[in-house]
Design an enzyme around this catalytic site. Sequence first.
Site, PDB file in Angstrom:
ATOM      1  N   CYS A   1     -21.222  -3.063 -12.166  1.00  0.00           N
ATOM      2  CA  CYS A   1     -22.077  -2.337 -11.230  1.00  0.00           C
ATOM      3  C   CYS A   1     -21.646  -2.589  -9.790  1.00  0.00           C
ATOM      4  O   CYS A   1     -21.911  -1.769  -8.928  1.00  0.00           O
ATOM      5  CB  CYS A   1     -23.524  -2.757 -11.426  1.00  0.00           C
ATOM      6  SG  CYS A   1     -23.714  -4.533 -11.425  1.00  0.00           S
TER       7      CYS A   1
ATOM      8  N   GLU B   1     -32.704 -10.372  -7.910  1.00  0.00           N
ATOM      9  CA  GLU B   1     -32.576 -11.427  -8.907  1.00  0.00           C
ATOM     10  C   GLU B   1     -31.818 -12.599  -8.277  1.00  0.00           C
ATOM     11  O   GLU B   1     -31.279 -12.499  -7.181  1.00  0.00           O
ATOM     12  CB  GLU B   1     -31.830 -10.891 -10.132  1.00  0.00           C
ATOM     13  CG  GLU B   1     -32.555  -9.717 -10.758  1.00  0.00           C
ATOM     14  CD  GLU B   1     -32.028  -9.351 -12.136  1.00  0.00           C
ATOM     15  OE1 GLU B   1     -31.011  -8.647 -12.207  1.00  0.00           O
ATOM     16  OE2 GLU B   1     -32.646  -9.785 -13.125  1.00  0.00           O
TER      17      GLU B   1
ATOM     18  N   ASN C   1     -22.487  -4.156 -20.197  1.00  0.00           N
ATOM     19  CA  ASN C   1     -21.281  -4.547 -19.448  1.00  0.00           C
ATOM     20  C   ASN C   1     -21.152  -6.051 -19.216  1.00  0.00           C
ATOM     21  O   ASN C   1     -20.053  -6.588 -19.283  1.00  0.00           O
ATOM     22  CB  ASN C   1     -21.160  -3.753 -18.150  1.00  0.00           C
ATOM     23  CG  ASN C   1     -22.277  -4.014 -17.187  1.00  0.00           C
ATOM     24  OD1 ASN C   1     -23.404  -4.260 -17.598  1.00  0.00           O
ATOM     25  ND2 ASN C   1     -21.980  -3.978 -15.899  1.00  0.00           N
TER      26      ASN C   1
ATOM     27  N   GLY D   1     -33.285   3.828 -15.715  1.00  0.00           N
ATOM     28  CA  GLY D   1     -34.143   3.002 -14.854  1.00  0.00           C
ATOM     29  C   GLY D   1     -35.281   3.808 -14.237  1.00  0.00           C
ATOM     30  O   GLY D   1     -36.425   3.331 -14.144  1.00  0.00           O
TER      31      GLY D   1
HETATM   32  P1  NAP Z   1     -28.216   2.364 -19.911  1.00  0.00           P
HETATM   33  O1  NAP Z   1     -27.725   3.436 -20.785  1.00  0.00           O
HETATM   34  O2  NAP Z   1     -29.164   2.703 -18.838  1.00  0.00           O
HETATM   35  O3  NAP Z   1     -28.828   1.252 -20.878  1.00  0.00           O
HETATM   36  C1  NAP Z   1     -29.306   0.025 -20.406  1.00  0.00           C
HETATM   37  C2  NAP Z   1     -30.269  -0.563 -21.394  1.00  0.00           C
HETATM   38  O4  NAP Z   1     -31.433   0.271 -21.463  1.00  0.00           O
HETATM   39  C3  NAP Z   1     -29.743  -0.651 -22.809  1.00  0.00           C
HETATM   40  O5  NAP Z   1     -30.221  -1.825 -23.416  1.00  0.00           O
HETATM   41  C4  NAP Z   1     -30.360   0.588 -23.460  1.00  0.00           C
HETATM   42  O6  NAP Z   1     -30.459   0.481 -24.856  1.00  0.00           O
HETATM   43  C5  NAP Z   1     -31.714   0.582 -22.810  1.00  0.00           C
HETATM   44  N1  NAP Z   1     -32.433   1.873 -22.889  1.00  0.00           N
HETATM   45  C6  NAP Z   1     -31.923   3.105 -23.183  1.00  0.00           C
HETATM   46  N2  NAP Z   1     -32.913   4.009 -23.194  1.00  0.00           N
HETATM   47  C7  NAP Z   1     -34.054   3.363 -22.907  1.00  0.00           C
HETATM   48  C8  NAP Z   1     -35.419   3.767 -22.771  1.00  0.00           C
HETATM   49  N3  NAP Z   1     -35.789   5.034 -22.931  1.00  0.00           N
HETATM   50  N4  NAP Z   1     -36.330   2.828 -22.467  1.00  0.00           N
HETATM   51  C9  NAP Z   1     -35.986   1.541 -22.266  1.00  0.00           C
HETATM   52  N5  NAP Z   1     -34.720   1.097 -22.412  1.00  0.00           N
HETATM   53  C10 NAP Z   1     -33.748   1.999 -22.712  1.00  0.00           C
HETATM   54  O7  NAP Z   1     -27.029   1.625 -19.184  1.00  0.00           O
HETATM   55  P2  NAP Z   1     -25.648   1.174 -19.829  1.00  0.00           P
HETATM   56  O8  NAP Z   1     -24.883   2.400 -20.111  1.00  0.00           O
HETATM   57  O9  NAP Z   1     -25.890   0.201 -20.910  1.00  0.00           O
HETATM   58  O10 NAP Z   1     -25.014   0.302 -18.623  1.00  0.00           O
HETATM   59  C11 NAP Z   1     -24.292   0.862 -17.582  1.00  0.00           C
HETATM   60  C12 NAP Z   1     -25.125   1.020 -16.320  1.00  0.00           C
HETATM   61  O11 NAP Z   1     -25.733  -0.207 -15.945  1.00  0.00           O
HETATM   62  C13 NAP Z   1     -24.317   1.433 -15.132  1.00  0.00           C
HETATM   63  O12 NAP Z   1     -24.959   2.464 -14.439  1.00  0.00           O
HETATM   64  C14 NAP Z   1     -24.294   0.176 -14.263  1.00  0.00           C
HETATM   65  O13 NAP Z   1     -24.089   0.399 -12.907  1.00  0.00           O
HETATM   66  C15 NAP Z   1     -25.592  -0.429 -14.549  1.00  0.00           C
HETATM   67  N6  NAP Z   1     -25.573  -1.856 -14.223  1.00  0.00           N
HETATM   68  C16 NAP Z   1     -26.231  -2.312 -13.115  1.00  0.00           C
HETATM   69  C17 NAP Z   1     -26.217  -3.644 -12.783  1.00  0.00           C
HETATM   70  C18 NAP Z   1     -26.920  -4.169 -11.574  1.00  0.00           C
HETATM   71  O14 NAP Z   1     -27.140  -5.375 -11.511  1.00  0.00           O
HETATM   72  N7  NAP Z   1     -27.305  -3.337 -10.626  1.00  0.00           N
HETATM   73  C19 NAP Z   1     -25.524  -4.538 -13.581  1.00  0.00           C
HETATM   74  C20 NAP Z   1     -24.865  -4.051 -14.698  1.00  0.00           C
HETATM   75  C21 NAP Z   1     -24.914  -2.703 -15.018  1.00  0.00           C
HETATM   76  P3  NAP Z   1     -29.296   1.071 -25.818  1.00  0.00           P
HETATM   77  O15 NAP Z   1     -28.164   0.144 -25.738  1.00  0.00           O
HETATM   78  O16 NAP Z   1     -29.904   1.085 -27.166  1.00  0.00           O
HETATM   79  O17 NAP Z   1     -28.963   2.440 -25.303  1.00  0.00           O
END
Ligand code: NAP
Length: 454
Positions: free
Chosen positions: A263, A432, A131, A212
């Site tokens: 987020c 962070e 994002n 996470g």
């Molecule tokens: P995601 O599906 O959890 O993926 C995040 C990252 O983790 C991607 O690089 C993904 O790789 C990787 N990943 C996937 N499976 C993994 C595994 N088994 N082990 C280690 N890494 C793995 O999240 P998203 O769909 O990209 O992002 C949306 C989410 O991020 C939302 O829930 C949002 O709220 C959250 N977010 C939080 C913040 C904050 O600061 N709190 C900021 C931004 C976003 P791939 O791309 O290859 O799947």
Amino acid sequence: MTVSELINPATEELLRTVEQTSLAGVDDAVARAKAAQRDWARLAPGDRAAALRSFAAAVDAHVDELAALEVANSGHPIGNATWEAGHVRDVLQFYSATPERLSGKQIPVAGGLDVTFNEPLGVIGVITPWNFPMPIAVWGFAPALAAGNAVLVKPAEWTPLTTIRIGELAVEAGLPADLFQVLPGKGSVVGERFVTNPDVRKIVFTGSTEVGTHVMAGAAAQVKRVTLELGGKSANIVFDDCDLAKAAATAPYGVFDNAGQDCCARSRILVQRNVYDRFMELLEPAVKGVVVGDPASKDTEMGPLVSRSHWDTVTSYVPDDAPVAFRGDAPSGAGYWFPPTVLTPERSDRTVREEIFGPVVAVLPFDDEADAVALANDTPYGLSGSIWTDNLSRAVRVSRAVEAGNLSVNSHSSVRYNTPFGGFKQSGLGRELGPDAPLSFTETKNVFYAIGDL
Ligand code: NAP
Ligand code: MG
């Protein structure tokens, strides 16, 4: 060789393919980063500071190029993307002061001299979501490098281009080879290996609470350090004593920024019941006024969703019989467009409880201050939120009572590089940004030097 196909979300055209890093490729990168880190940590603090300032200058010279890449890869409006690239420079500049200021303590003890050192951890693995590719990467790598670590970044599979370019700029700026490497690829391969390779000493993970949790469980096997930035379902609380016109005019930008793929999106608007009808009258033109369209156009305020599969997910939250109060505009034709959408569901509805991560907001009435706080806190998340009131005492009471890491009163701001950012409850672990971020990339070492009584 496995490649990812990157699709421009505004046109659905194939943009580029990117080679994915293999398991062996990750291990090789970790080994090289480990060697580079030793030399980096030995450099004079002033030399490390200078290297980070050069890196910041290289990013500054390429802001427009980075912004254009993000427009094409992620569909971010050009105004936002330009801010994001500039933010990378600013965060690097802020933490370039760290190497010369990361001082430990001298603690008075009997019989000798006691000193603490902030030792770097070693190799840090940063895993980012799609994002906000640039800001989220730099929040991890800048303070980590500044504290004397090497960093490997695994960008999201859908949006790796700006991070890859930033990795090249680091080398062009003169950062030591292998110290900072970008490893595109799959989470299940590259991300997983960051967790299981014992030479990666800390994981900074930003993404879904689901992944996470999995990363944290894996890290436990090695007592590996983690910082987690996860999901959110933040509340924008509108009291009857606020500037209602301003609250309504700004509410769309508190949730629809980045097409709601934020987020910190204030995806629940809680409105005091006695001003609810008036608020909705004011909100409607504000929502219809959000300019949705070509992300490359300077006037655009909201672009498309990032991908077809994410569009499907968001769409599933707004079935034909959804309680839609009103919607804004969106282009038709090619592109993953979704109009800003305002729902008026029951408190128990899934649109009130789950993170949608799209331009969909739920508006709910509340009775009094206690009801507002209870409703705001009725979620496993706790990332951000806003409070609209002109009553100072109420602003203090409510901002202390809402369980979230980043609140703003009479605005929707939550991210400044010099203030801490992170979540309560299942929105994350650790913080962070801000002055203390480099410390989370160090271990405190205490050394007692016996010298006899002075
Ligand atoms: P995601 O599906 O959890 O993926 C995040 C990252 O983790 C991607 O690089 C993904 O790789 C990787 N990943 C996937 N499976 C993994 C595994 N088994 N082990 C280690 N890494 C793995 O999240 P998203 O769909 O990209 O992002 C949306 C989410 O991020 C939302 O829930 C949002 O709220 C959250 N977010 C939080 C913040 C904050 O600061 N709190 C900021 C931004 C976003 P791939 O791309 O290859 O799947
Ligand atoms: Mg995902």
